[in-house]
Design a protein around this motif. Structure first.
Motif, PDB file in Angstrom:
ATOM      1  N   LEU A 243      -5.820 -57.249  38.681  1.00  0.00           N
ATOM      2  CA  LEU A 243      -5.738 -55.634  38.052  1.00  0.00           C
ATOM      3  C   LEU A 243      -4.937 -55.046  39.303  1.00  0.00           C
ATOM      4  O   LEU A 243      -3.929 -54.250  38.902  1.00  0.00           O
ATOM      5  N   LEU A 244      -5.392 -55.121  40.562  1.00  0.00           N
ATOM      6  CA  LEU A 244      -4.619 -54.608  41.367  1.00  0.00           C
ATOM      7  C   LEU A 244      -3.186 -55.030  41.610  1.00  0.00           C
ATOM      8  O   LEU A 244      -2.180 -54.052  41.840  1.00  0.00           O
ATOM      9  N   PHE A 245      -3.050 -56.226  41.561  1.00  0.00           N
ATOM     10  CA  PHE A 245      -1.441 -56.809  41.461  1.00  0.00           C
ATOM     11  C   PHE A 245      -0.917 -56.341  40.443  1.00  0.00           C
ATOM     12  O   PHE A 245       0.321 -55.878  40.426  1.00  0.00           O
ATOM     13  N   ALA A 246      -1.516 -56.006  39.138  1.00  0.00           N
ATOM     14  CA  ALA A 246      -0.734 -55.454  38.142  1.00  0.00           C
ATOM     15  C   ALA A 246      -0.104 -54.179  38.243  1.00  0.00           C
ATOM     16  O   ALA A 246       0.775 -53.774  37.946  1.00  0.00           O
ATOM     17  N   ILE A 247      -1.194 -53.275  39.092  1.00  0.00           N
ATOM     18  CA  ILE A 247      -0.815 -51.937  39.519  1.00  0.00           C
ATOM     19  C   ILE A 247       0.197 -51.887  40.255  1.00  0.00           C
ATOM     20  O   ILE A 247       1.221 -51.067  39.965  1.00  0.00           O
ATOM     21  N   ILE A 248       0.136 -52.571  41.287  1.00  0.00           N
ATOM     22  CA  ILE A 248       1.191 -52.602  42.328  1.00  0.00           C
ATOM     23  C   ILE A 248       2.717 -53.200  41.786  1.00  0.00           C
ATOM     24  O   ILE A 248       3.702 -52.632  41.912  1.00  0.00           O
ATOM     25  N   ALA A 249       2.602 -54.190  41.031  1.00  0.00           N
ATOM     26  CA  ALA A 249       3.736 -54.799  40.214  1.00  0.00           C
ATOM     27  C   ALA A 249       4.446 -53.601  39.391  1.00  0.00           C
ATOM     28  O   ALA A 249       5.658 -53.514  39.535  1.00  0.00           O
ATOM     29  N   ASN A 250       3.620 -52.919  38.632  1.00  0.00           N
ATOM     30  CA  ASN A 250       3.971 -51.953  37.785  1.00  0.00           C
ATOM     31  C   ASN A 250       4.641 -50.878  38.523  1.00  0.00           C
ATOM     32  O   ASN A 250       5.686 -50.320  38.282  1.00  0.00           O
ATOM     33  N   ILE A 251       4.097 -50.292  39.735  1.00  0.00           N
ATOM     34  CA  ILE A 251       4.875 -49.214  40.402  1.00  0.00           C
ATOM     35  C   ILE A 251       6.082 -49.769  41.092  1.00  0.00           C
ATOM     36  O   ILE A 251       7.127 -48.955  40.996  1.00  0.00           O
ATOM     37  N   LEU A 252       5.960 -50.918  41.547  1.00  0.00           N
ATOM     38  CA  LEU A 252       7.308 -51.415  42.329  1.00  0.00           C
ATOM     39  C   LEU A 252       8.285 -51.598  41.226  1.00  0.00           C
ATOM     40  O   LEU A 252       9.586 -51.245  41.519  1.00  0.00           O
ATOM     41  N   THR A 253       8.128 -51.980  39.981  1.00  0.00           N
ATOM     42  CA  THR A 253       8.877 -52.311  38.749  1.00  0.00           C
ATOM     43  C   THR A 253       9.581 -50.832  38.633  1.00  0.00           C
ATOM     44  O   THR A 253      10.804 -50.978  38.271  1.00  0.00           O
ATOM     45  N   ALA A 254       8.831 -49.695  38.454  1.00  0.00           N
ATOM     46  CA  ALA A 254       9.119 -48.461  38.156  1.00  0.00           C
ATOM     47  C   ALA A 254      10.130 -48.042  39.076  1.00  0.00           C
ATOM     48  O   ALA A 254      11.125 -47.437  38.736  1.00  0.00           O
ATOM     49  N   ILE A 255       9.744 -48.338  40.676  1.00  0.00           N
ATOM     50  CA  ILE A 255      10.518 -47.826  41.623  1.00  0.00           C
ATOM     51  C   ILE A 255      11.853 -48.644  41.526  1.00  0.00           C
ATOM     52  O   ILE A 255      13.013 -47.951  41.625  1.00  0.00           O
ATOM     53  N   ALA A 256      11.882 -49.847  41.374  1.00  0.00           N
ATOM     54  CA  ALA A 256      13.335 -50.745  40.954  1.00  0.00           C
ATOM     55  C   ALA A 256      13.844 -50.175  39.989  1.00  0.00           C
ATOM     56  O   ALA A 256      15.175 -50.055  40.077  1.00  0.00           O
ATOM     57  N   MET A 257      13.314 -50.138  38.832  1.00  0.00           N
ATOM     58  CA  MET A 257      14.276 -49.414  37.632  1.00  0.00           C
ATOM     59  C   MET A 257      14.826 -48.410  37.802  1.00  0.00           C
ATOM     60  O   MET A 257      16.057 -48.097  37.429  1.00  0.00           O
ATOM     61  N   ILE A 258      14.013 -47.162  38.438  1.00  0.00           N
ATOM     62  CA  ILE A 258      14.754 -45.959  38.775  1.00  0.00           C
ATOM     63  C   ILE A 258      15.845 -46.007  39.805  1.00  0.00           C
ATOM     64  O   ILE A 258      16.994 -45.505  39.255  1.00  0.00           O
ATOM     65  N   GLY A 259      15.744 -46.952  40.679  1.00  0.00           N
ATOM     66  CA  GLY A 259      16.783 -47.017  41.535  1.00  0.00           C
ATOM     67  C   GLY A 259      18.012 -47.712  41.058  1.00  0.00           C
ATOM     68  O   GLY A 259      19.216 -47.329  41.195  1.00  0.00           O
ATOM     69  N   LEU A 260      17.774 -48.688  40.215  1.00  0.00           N
ATOM     70  CA  LEU A 260      18.761 -49.558  39.465  1.00  0.00           C
ATOM     71  C   LEU A 260      19.394 -48.564  38.390  1.00  0.00           C
ATOM     72  O   LEU A 260      20.835 -48.649  38.536  1.00  0.00           O
ATOM     73  N   SER A 261      18.790 -47.641  37.774  1.00  0.00           N
ATOM     74  CA  SER A 261      19.344 -46.885  36.702  1.00  0.00           C
ATOM     75  C   SER A 261      20.272 -45.799  37.650  1.00  0.00           C
ATOM     76  O   SER A 261      21.173 -45.197  37.087  1.00  0.00           O
TER      77      SER A 261
END
Length: 135
Positions: free
Chosen positions: A85-103
């Motif tokens: 669960l902790l891994f999933a939360i961290i992965a979700n946050i990092l994905t959101a940051i990466a996607m915002i940066g990419l956009s």
């Protein structure tokens, strides 16, 4: 032999009442009764404490009861699922940051935004799966 009977026999042999054991473990007398009657199982910390109080090995208390072994395995799996669960939360946050940066970096068009949206949905779905699996 089940752990409830083992606990009751060990308590009686040691000369303790349910109230005395409950006080030592900081639980209710009803909790001790539930353990001894097999309605519920003690957690591993309580089993270790009971082993010390009764001067009985953990093998004697645990190994003879298949349901208790399953209970302990399930408790251990909860710890493992917390890590997921902790891994999933961290992965979700990092994905959101990466996607915002990419956009911001990539020129805006519908395909990029659709791709970002799909990746975010997948990440959120993975996180939800871990949360639901834990419940």
């Amino acid at each position: 032999m089940n752990i409830g009977k083992q606990l009751k026999d060990a308590r009686i042999e040691s000369g303790y009442t349910q109230e005395q054991i409950a006080e030592q473990l900081d639980v209710s007398r009803q909790t001790i009764s539930s353990w001894e009657n097999g309605r519920t199982f003690p957690d591993i910390v309580s089993v270790v404490s009971l082993s010390d109080i009764y001067d009985v090995s953990l093998d004697v208390l645990i190994k003879g009861d298949e349901k208790m072994l399953e209970h302990l395995e399930e408790s251990t799996n909860i710890v493992k699922s917390n890590k997921k669960l902790l891994f999933a939360i961290i992965a979700n946050i990092l994905t959101a940051i990466a996607m915002i940066g990419l956009s911001v970096i990539v020129p805006s068009n519908e395909y990029v935004l659709a791709g970002v949206f799909c990746v975010m949905v997948i990440a959120a779905s993975f996180l939800m799966h871990q949360i639901v699996k834990r419940i």
